[in-house]
Design a protein around this motif. Structure first.
Motif, short mmCIF file in Angstrom:
data_model
loop_
_atom_site.label_atom_id
_atom_site.label_comp_id
_atom_site.label_asym_id
_atom_site.label_seq_id
_atom_site.Cartn_x
_atom_site.Cartn_y
_atom_site.Cartn_z
N GLU A 263 19.81 51.73 46.73
CA GLU A 263 20.93 51.94 45.80
C GLU A 263 22.16 51.15 46.27
OE1 GLU A 263 23.44 55.90 44.94
OE2 GLU A 263 21.33 56.24 45.26
N LEU A 264 22.42 51.17 47.58
CA LEU A 264 23.56 50.43 48.13
C LEU A 264 23.39 48.93 47.88
CD1 LEU A 264 23.99 52.36 51.49
CD2 LEU A 264 25.81 52.03 49.79
N CYS A 265 22.16 48.43 48.04
CA CYS A 265 21.93 47.00 47.84
C CYS A 265 22.19 46.62 46.39
CB CYS A 265 20.50 46.63 48.25
SG CYS A 265 20.27 46.65 50.04
N GLN A 266 21.82 47.52 45.46
CA GLN A 266 22.09 47.23 44.04
C GLN A 266 23.59 47.20 43.77
OE1 GLN A 266 20.00 49.92 41.43
NE2 GLN A 266 18.04 49.24 42.24
N THR A 267 24.31 48.16 44.37
CA THR A 267 25.78 48.20 44.20
C THR A 267 26.41 46.93 44.77
OG1 THR A 267 25.71 50.59 44.41
CG2 THR A 267 27.86 49.57 44.73
N GLN A 268 25.92 46.50 45.93
CA GLN A 268 26.48 45.29 46.56
C GLN A 268 26.29 44.07 45.65
OE1 GLN A 268 24.13 45.55 50.11
NE2 GLN A 268 25.44 47.12 51.02
N ALA A 269 25.09 43.96 45.05
CA ALA A 269 24.83 42.82 44.16
C ALA A 269 25.76 42.86 42.95
CB ALA A 269 23.36 42.84 43.71
N GLN A 270 25.98 44.07 42.41
CA GLN A 270 26.87 44.22 41.26
C GLN A 270 28.31 43.87 41.64
OE1 GLN A 270 25.77 45.18 38.06
NE2 GLN A 270 27.83 44.48 37.52
N ILE A 271 28.73 44.31 42.82
CA ILE A 271 30.10 44.02 43.28
C ILE A 271 30.29 42.51 43.44
CG2 ILE A 271 31.58 44.19 45.34
CD1 ILE A 271 30.78 47.15 45.51
N LEU A 272 29.30 41.85 44.02
CA LEU A 272 29.41 40.39 44.19
C LEU A 272 29.56 39.73 42.82
CD1 LEU A 272 26.89 39.49 47.02
CD2 LEU A 272 29.24 38.67 46.83
N HIS A 273 28.75 40.17 41.86
CA HIS A 273 28.84 39.59 40.52
C HIS A 273 30.24 39.85 39.93
CE1 HIS A 273 27.96 38.53 36.40
NE2 HIS A 273 28.55 39.67 36.07
N ASP A 274 30.66 41.12 39.93
CA ASP A 274 31.94 41.48 39.29
C ASP A 274 33.11 40.75 39.96
OD1 ASP A 274 30.44 43.14 37.74
OD2 ASP A 274 31.07 45.01 38.71
N ALA A 275 33.08 40.72 41.30
CA ALA A 275 34.21 40.11 42.03
C ALA A 275 34.24 38.60 41.81
CB ALA A 275 34.08 40.44 43.52
N SER A 276 33.06 37.99 41.66
CA SER A 276 33.04 36.53 41.48
C SER A 276 33.73 36.12 40.18
CB SER A 276 31.60 36.00 41.53
OG SER A 276 30.90 36.43 40.37
N GLN A 277 33.74 37.04 39.20
CA GLN A 277 34.39 36.75 37.91
C GLN A 277 35.92 36.71 38.04
OE1 GLN A 277 32.15 36.28 35.22
NE2 GLN A 277 30.82 36.41 37.02
N LEU A 278 36.42 37.23 39.14
CA LEU A 278 37.88 37.34 39.31
C LEU A 278 38.45 36.18 40.12
CD1 LEU A 278 37.89 41.16 40.20
CD2 LEU A 278 38.46 40.13 37.98
N VAL A 279 37.57 35.28 40.59
CA VAL A 279 38.02 34.18 41.46
C VAL A 279 38.42 32.98 40.60
CG1 VAL A 279 37.34 32.63 43.34
CG2 VAL A 279 36.45 34.97 43.28
N ALA A 280 39.51 32.33 40.95
CA ALA A 280 39.96 31.14 40.23
C ALA A 280 38.94 30.00 40.42
CB ALA A 280 41.32 30.71 40.77
N PRO A 281 38.85 29.07 39.45
CA PRO A 281 37.95 27.92 39.63
C PRO A 281 38.27 27.23 40.96
CG PRO A 281 38.86 27.95 37.41
CD PRO A 281 39.56 29.05 38.17
N GLY A 282 37.23 26.95 41.73
CA GLY A 282 37.44 26.30 43.03
C GLY A 282 37.87 27.26 44.13
#
Ligand SMILES: C[S@@+](CC[C@H](N)C(=O)[O-])C[C@H]1O[C@@H](n2cnc3c(N)ncnc32)[C@H](O)[C@@H]1O
Length: 403
Positions: free
Chosen positions: A327-346
């Protein structure tokens, strides 16, 4: 309290923990109903309890019991754990189990027989790792697995982060020494000190209360040193919790630092901590984070098994299950996805855990990179408990930008 009475108190508290009560709750409840216990008694009882939790399996076996490594193992008792602890220390059991005053009752014949021989322990049992976890633990740590497991049986060191906004390492060490707290530099990070004497005075010291130093493990500090931070950046601590990493980030450069956590109440002390540290940190509600994006750097200090910090929170070692880890591994993958959407290009995405397990670290990052070809790994690094810090991992990923 006599040394024997402290052991008896630890037995009673451990019995409660073995029924599923969280350790902190059981200790607090004991302290409330034991007004006669002074601060030294409370500290000693706490140490006995936590020592036994770190070595739950091996002490149970030494105390005449034994199990597969589950905290609520019905076969394990607080008495066995304290008996096992005394045997491990090479202490005289007869001097403690006297039945005099508040001491533990003398050993019964069955107990005498159960502890009369050295137990035959399997490797995972002797190393205090649950059976189900040992294969993954051993595979993740390779040749260092035994040393890491042995380090997890020991008490954690007390590390401090020197707040560069207010002082430097030498001045902080002098200020601490004036209050009877001795510390030495720690090689893992430029800001790290390791306390060698007087740790219990720390929370009431003026060095701590005026924000010259913060309690933070050296590897946690090293994670922040690994981030490519520069003046003028907008930085988001996406899993901020109590804000330890946000504060360390804010001390690194002239940044606009934002803190976010899915559980907002975890950040409740952050404004006061930031004030003490002389740092400006904007706490964001979960609904507001997207509106503040993009950020130059987003750090995800993700929820994890905590395997790197099981010296400090040893119950976690026994409460973790394969299902919870998945369950933790699934949460980590989701967090990586969600957080990556918040990063500026580059921009930069940093992923950290206080775990030493591949499934939560390198494997997680590799899977993210497979799913997201517009990201590349700049560097990653792991710290392990046997090297004198908490176990930690960080990966720094950068985004390809066309622009
Ligand atoms: C390892 S702790 C963070 C510790 C903190 N960074 C520090 O240095 O003190 C992980 C945090 O992630 C938060 N969390 C869990 N799931 C999350 C999610 N989906 N999004 C954001 N935060 C999450 C938890 O509430 C928890 O506070």
């Amino acid at each position: 309290m006599t040394p024997a009475a402290r052991r008896q108190a630890a037995i009673e508290i451990l019995d409660q923990i073995l029924t599923g009560e969280p350790a902190e709750k059981a200790l607090t409840a004991w302290a409330r109903r034991s007004r006669f216990a002074g601060s030294k008694d409370r500290a000693a009882v706490r140490d006995h309890v936590f020592d036994a939790l770190r070595c739950l399996r091996s002490y149970a076996a030494l105390g005449g019991g034994g199990g597969a490594g589950e905290i609520s193992d019905a076969n394990t008792t607080g008495r066995q754990l304290i008996l096992g602890a005394l045997r491990a220390e090479g202490a005289d059991i007869g001097e403690i189990f006297t039945g005099v005053g508040h001491a533990p009752a003398p050993l019964e014949e069955a107990e005498e027989i159960a502890i009369s021989a050295a137990p035959q322990m399997q490797q995972a049992e002797a190393l205090d790792i649950p059976d189900w976890l040992w294969p993954a633990f051993a595979a993740s740590l390779g040749d260092a697995a035994e040393a890491a497991a042995r380090a997890l049986q020991q008490r954690a060191p007390v590390h401090l982060r020197v707040n560069r906004r207010k002082t430097d390492r030498d001045a902080a060490m002098r200020a601490l020494a004036e209050e009877g707290i001795l510390a030495e530099t720690h090689p893992a990070a430029d800001t790290a000190l390791s306390v060698t004497e007087g740790a219990r005075k720390l929370r009431n010291s003026s060095a701590y209360l005026t924000g010259l130093v913060e309690l933070q493990d050296a590897a946690s500090q090293a994670v922040i040193e690994a981030l490519p931070l520069a003046d003028g950046q907008r930085v988001l601590d996406y899993c901020a919790g109590g804000g330890g990493k946000s504060l360390a980030i804010a001390a690194r450069a002239k940044l606009a630092v934002f803190a976010h956590d899915i559980a907002r109440q975890r950040m409740k002390d952050l404004p006061a901590r930031a004030d003490r540290a002389g740092a400006a940190i904007t706490v964001l509600a979960p609904d507001d984070v997207a509106a503040k994006a993009p950020f130059d750097l987003v750090l995800c200090d993700a929820p994890c098994s905590g395997s790197g910090s099981w010296r400090r929170a040893p119950e976690g070692k026994w409460r973790l299950t394969q299902a919870r880890l998945d369950e933790l591994c699934q949460t980590q993958a989701q967090i990586l996805h969600d957080a990556s959407q918040l990063v500026a290009p580059g921009g930069t995405l940093a992923y950290a855990t206080c775990s030493m397990l591949d499934a939560e670290n390198g494997d997680q990052v590799a899977a993210f990179l497979d799913r997201n070809p517009d990201w590349q790994l700049q560097r990653d690094h792991g710290w392990q408990v046997q090297d004198g810090t908490d176990g930690f991992y960080v990966a720094v990923l950068s985004h390809f930008s066309d622009g």
